[in-house]
Design an enzyme around this catalytic site. Structure first.
Site, PDB file in Angstrom:
ATOM      1  N   GLU A  53       0.839  -1.208   0.000  1.00  0.00           N
ATOM      2  CA  GLU A  53       0.000   0.000   0.000  1.00  0.00           C
ATOM      3  C   GLU A  53       0.874   1.258   0.000  1.00  0.00           C
ATOM      4  O   GLU A  53       0.575   2.237  -0.699  1.00  0.00           O
ATOM      5  CB  GLU A  53      -0.909   0.034   1.241  1.00  0.00           C
ATOM      6  CG  GLU A  53      -1.878  -1.145   1.356  1.00  0.00           C
ATOM      7  CD  GLU A  53      -1.270  -2.308   2.129  1.00  0.00           C
ATOM      8  OE1 GLU A  53      -0.051  -2.576   1.990  1.00  0.00           O
ATOM      9  OE2 GLU A  53      -2.015  -2.958   2.869  1.00  0.00           O
ATOM     10  N   GLY A 301      14.348 -37.173  -2.596  1.00  0.00           N
ATOM     11  CA  GLY A 301      14.722 -38.411  -3.263  1.00  0.00           C
ATOM     12  C   GLY A 301      13.614 -39.401  -2.995  1.00  0.00           C
ATOM     13  O   GLY A 301      12.645 -39.092  -2.286  1.00  0.00           O
TER      14      GLY A 301
END
Lengths: 370, 370
Positions: A53, A301
């Protein structure tokens, strides 16, 4: 332009903060004049710096325009507290905007509606909920952290089209499965995370650094699960200790090796044992949770992948598929790793090209259920 | 606009003929005035109907413009022979165009440079080779047929993100893995092929029709490899016999069942036995080759997939990936089917989204090597 288009643009602006603003949320803001013209744009660019903002108001004023009487489209409730910056709600009141349209409330304890209250008390019209789902999808980890004080877990892996997780050359050595563009994207993902977790199998096979490169000053804390303390001190993880912290979770009692590792500036933590005699990933996540970890990336993995899925601990998936049919040049079959596991639910699925590869992303539940 | 842009547009136009023009090649044509304006566009729309050049000339004249003095961009050498339509080269000469830029020669025996010769003899400037690769990629099957008189084999399968080729529900029944949009695309692919080949395993598991739906008058001839003649006469393949021809290749000597099948209007052919005692796919392809088959699509289950890859007989791959992690709901692991096979080379890889799925296409060799 339909009103939603302003919010779509604010969401696009927000995305630019990816990898720079975390653990803050990505936020974007568009200021629109009564005649419908976009007079200011801003986004949260970097952790600790101005919120969206404030940047949008600045942009407006730099153009010589006044935000008074305008409508502000912002992807998250303006903050109400003095943190690293003054509250955005106060700045919007001071700027005399007449309306604030926010996509969602700020779920964090510090705000939780108080930003909207401040605005309403100052006579500013507040609307909430436009494009809520897309806005929530910007910051699922932030939302989970706010609501449940638990880290968000991202499983990342690469695979061939035919379901292998690694590729070997004629000599049996592991080679890069994916393209340079995909690997760059992985480094971007790393920069967005506060922790990165890998198993010792991956470490021994690939000797990775697990740092973000370039780091842009942000590289995740590295966590290795190494129940038997098989790691070697000559590995790249140790050589890159200045680039990012390293913690090894182990079940080993080899006090001599533990001391050697600690002497390198590496933390060694005692893990809990799971029912298979390995480091418990639940236990590790509990510890990271206590450290207020928000985004934990798992360089999966086959073992870690199946363990996280088995335990239902994955929140998000990032999968890079290389356009290859490896056949006998493939290693680590995905279906083999997945055998017997419960089916994973996938929501908000998306495919994105990276050079010749494709990246698949998904959440493990609907964004509304986080 | 760079000159290549005219050819790119001609290539885009050509694509619109996919699934309607085969076994003719897809061809597109753009006519450009001396001032660089596109004054005519055309493509080959349907087998037996006007060629691209004729349609582009028509388009030009319908607009009240003259093609005289223009440059013609065409993706394939204009034809020189009277086939189902008069030769396009003659039409271009008659239209008094001044230049023809073609992406490639027509490799078929009937043309093979004679179209260019006709044009040059009439004083038209001819250039060949602009965007050659993209133009060749429009019609690899047509090129292979012209050069080597062998059919082009397309392996098509669907898979989950985690490498399973089929999905089962809680009751163990096979369900649709991919989205409606992907399945519609498969029907488009079927319309572009003259033969579709499946194994008896897929037939028994799914009871498919293997027709193109809607057919638009084009549904491939169905070939089933069924060494032991396990097919049942109540299957959908038999019920849809009016939609497309059906041929079963078998090693069985069950003359009674063979007669029963033939009585249904289905052809039964004796297959050659391969070294594993199954129907030899090489033998089947030889027979299809003799029938001048051009595009043979294989609806690959794990067995046929591995067999075609083992024999190096695949020319093109169409793989649909559904965004699902099936884990134990998955069947037919791709890496299991691929185990021990030689690595497949993939060229000209491409990903295309279909609703939530992604389609991957590739050729097994560079287009210049066909």
């Amino acid at each position: 332009m339909a009103y939603e288009q302003y919010m779509h643009w604010a969401i696009e602006l927000a995305r630019r903060g990816f990898g720079s603003v975390e653990p803050n949320p990505m936020v974007g803001c568009v200021i629109v004049s009564p005649s419908g013209e976009v007079i200011g744009e801003g986004w949260h660019k970097q952790f600790g710096k101005e919120h969206a903002e404030i940047n949008a108001l600045k942009d407006c004023r730099l153009k010589g325009l006044s935000p008074a009487g305008s409508t502000v489209y912002v992807t998250l409730e303006p903050c109400s507290h003095y943190g690293k910056t003054p509250p955005c709600a106060a700045a919007l009141i001071e700027a005399e905007v007449s309306e604030v349209t926010a996509a969602m409330e700020d779920p964090s304890e510090k705000v939780a509606g108080r930003g909207f209250d401040m605005l309403r008390k100052a006579g500013i019209k507040v609307q909430v909920g436009m494009c809520r789902e897309q806005a929530e999808l910007l910051n699922p980890a932030f939302i989970k952290q706010s609501r449940r004080s638990r880290p968000w877990v991202i499983l990342k892996w690469a695979q061939s089209l035919d379901g292998y997780m690694s590729e070997t050359d004629a000599g049996g050595n592991t080679v890069w499965l994916t393209s340079e563009a995909s690997r760059q994207d992985v480094h971007r993902l790393r920069r967005s995370c506060d922790y990165i977790l890998a198993g010792i199998g991956t470490v021994l096979a690939d000797d990775p650094m697990l740092t973000a490169r370039p780091s842009c000053g942000r590289s995740p804390h590295r966590i290795i699960l190494d129940s038997k303390l098989r790691i070697r001190l000559d590995m790249k993880l140790f050589q890159s200790i200045d680039a990012a912290p390293l913690t090894i979770f182990t079940l080993s009692n080899d006090e001599e090796k533990i001391q050697e590792i600690k002497d390198c500036g590496v933390d060694v933590e005692r893990a809990q044992k799971d029912e298979n005699g390995r480091c418990s990933i639940r236990g590790v996540l509990d510890k990271l949770s206590a450290l207020k970890a928000q985004r934990v990336m798992v360089e999966a993995g086959p073992e870690l992948l199946s363990e996280f899925i088995r335990c239902g601990l994955a929140d998000e998936f990032w999968v890079y598929t290389a356009p290859k049919l490896l056949c006998s040049a493939g290693k680590d079959s995905l279906p083999e790793a997945m055998a017997g596991l419960p089916r994973s639910r996938l929501c908000h699925t998306e495919f994105t090209p990276f050079d010749k590869d494709i990246r698949f992303t998904a959440l493990a539940r609907d964004i509304s259920e986080i």
